[in-house]
Design a protein around this motif. Structure first.
Motif, PDB file in Angstrom:
ATOM      1  N   THR A 107     -25.810 -85.946   3.121  1.00 29.86           N
ATOM      2  CA  THR A 107     -27.122 -87.113   2.831  1.00 29.86           C
ATOM      3  C   THR A 107     -26.164 -88.108   2.743  1.00 29.86           C
ATOM      4  N   THR A 134     -29.084 -89.050  -0.836  1.00 25.99           N
ATOM      5  CA  THR A 134     -28.910 -88.162  -2.072  1.00 25.99           C
ATOM      6  C   THR A 134     -30.394 -87.412  -2.530  1.00 25.99           C
ATOM      7  N   GLN A 187     -26.849 -94.529  -0.726  1.00 22.98           N
ATOM      8  CA  GLN A 187     -25.642 -93.169  -0.495  1.00 22.98           C
ATOM      9  C   GLN A 187     -26.623 -92.760  -1.594  1.00 22.98           C
ATOM     10  N   LEU A 202     -25.533 -87.582  -9.945  1.00 24.59           N
ATOM     11  CA  LEU A 202     -25.608 -88.106  -8.703  1.00 24.59           C
ATOM     12  C   LEU A 202     -24.413 -88.762  -8.162  1.00 24.59           C
ATOM     13  N   VAL A 262     -24.675 -82.777  -0.378  1.00 23.40           N
ATOM     14  CA  VAL A 262     -24.622 -84.200  -0.464  1.00 23.40           C
ATOM     15  C   VAL A 262     -23.850 -84.820   0.373  1.00 23.40           C
ATOM     16  N   ARG A 271     -22.081 -87.865  -5.200  1.00 24.93           N
ATOM     17  CA  ARG A 271     -22.550 -89.426  -3.904  1.00 24.93           C
ATOM     18  C   ARG A 271     -20.918 -89.722  -3.328  1.00 24.93           C
TER      19      ARG A 271
END
Length: 331
Positions: A23, A309, A305, A110, A20, A114
């Motif tokens: 990403t 991700t 983001q 998620l 993460v 992130r």
């Protein structure tokens, strides 16, 4: 064509925090390389005791993915009255070449991942290399996520934590010490926590100044997470005077972030904002230059983001044959 459905459990086992962080770094670099289309996000505030729901949209040229996320928060009666969490999220991914829906996934985990990774990326770029102590103002789920991420990029020796709610603080202390073995000091006050910190992380839904300028020591790095929409505030605006101010998105932060408050009070001007984080990661602007400067990362959260991700999660799911495929659009 088939669309992949991923629930929260799927998402949790398809990506780990180090990925993460990677990403999110990709997202910031893409944003400041002209590879991202990201319209302003919109927010609907509902009457109390309900909270708000945000909608974020982006296109990334590097992965040719369009993402759309709906994320809600601040619904305290949801668990007891409706049997659902107080905050929820859903992400939709579209193939930018056709605009076909390729994936629908849970977005609540998620978002937490992130956002935690964003704090860690800022620590890598802006904190002192010898930083060891973290102050956590707020001890909810995102406070935990920040520690999970930051410990991937530095060794945390001690956490000084404070929360409005003593029972929440006590549970945070138990959870962090059990999960990571990092000593947590339950601070008697916000000031006591902040004065000990090399890094200050704020993750509250604050409506006024929680952290005062006089408490912040030279060389501190601030990770300002909680203020992401109008009406929220965690820091005394005077903290920004003379600090190195870094935003995730200047356009967002001057309108909806912590940076709005010192601008509104005319403590700083827009040109006093040093950089966006992606500019520092790309080497376009310097990060920390001395051990004494106070650095501030104001994060409002960006759709890109979510995009990078979620795209990684989707690729991992395809590779591992995880999730449920269904015919959303008949062939």
């Amino acid at each position: 064509m088939k669309t992949l459905l991923l629930n929260k459990e799927d998402v949790g086992r398809l990506i780990h925090m180090r990925e993460v962080i990677e990403t999110v770094e990709e997202a910031y670099k893409a944003f400041n390389s002209g590879q991202v289309t990201q319209p302003p996000y919109t927010c609907i505030h509902l009457p109390p005791p309900r909270g708000e729901i945000d909608f974020k949209l982006s296109h990334c040229e590097a992965n040719e993915i369009i993402s759309m996320k709906a994320s809600s928060g601040g619904f305290p009666n949801n668990p007891t009255e409706y049997g659902v969490p107080s905050g929820m999220g859903t992400v939709l991914l579209f193939d930018a070449r056709t605009c076909a829906l390729i994936c629908a996934m849970d977005g609540s985990l998620l978002t937490g991942l992130r956002t935690g990774a964003a704090g860690a990326v800022s620590v890598k770029a802006l904190a002192r290399k010898n930083a060891k102590t973290v102050a956590s103002i707020g001890t909810g789920n995102q406070a935990r996520m920040q520690i999970r991420a930051i410990r991937e990029v530095m060794q945390i020796e001690t956490i000084h934590a404070w929360d409005h709610h003593p029972e929440t603080l006590a549970q945070y202390q138990v959870d962090i010490e059990r999960e990571f073995g990092i000593p947590v000091v339950a601070a008697r006050s916000k000031q006591a926590a902040v004065e000990q910190a090399d890094i200050i992380v704020t993750t509250t839904r604050g409506k006024g100044s929680l952290v005062e300028a006089a408490w912040v020591q030279p060389g501190t790095h601030i990770v300002a997470i909680g203020t992401d929409t109008y009406g929220k505030q965690e820091f005394e605006p005077e903290i920004f005077r003379g600090a190195k101010i870094v935003n995730d998105s200047i356009v967002q932060c001057v309108e909806k972030g912590e940076t709005w408050h010192p601008l509104n009070r005319q403590i700083i001007r827009r040109e006093d904002i040093h950089a966006e984080l992606g500019e520092i990661l790309l080497g376009k602007k310097p990060g920390r230059e001395t051990d004494n400067e106070i650095t501030i990362f104001d994060s409002t959260g960006m759709a890109i983001q979510d995009n990078t991700t979620a795209a990684r999660i989707y690729r991992n799911a395809i590779a591992g044959q995880v999730g449920t495929a269904f015919e959303f659009i008949p062939s």
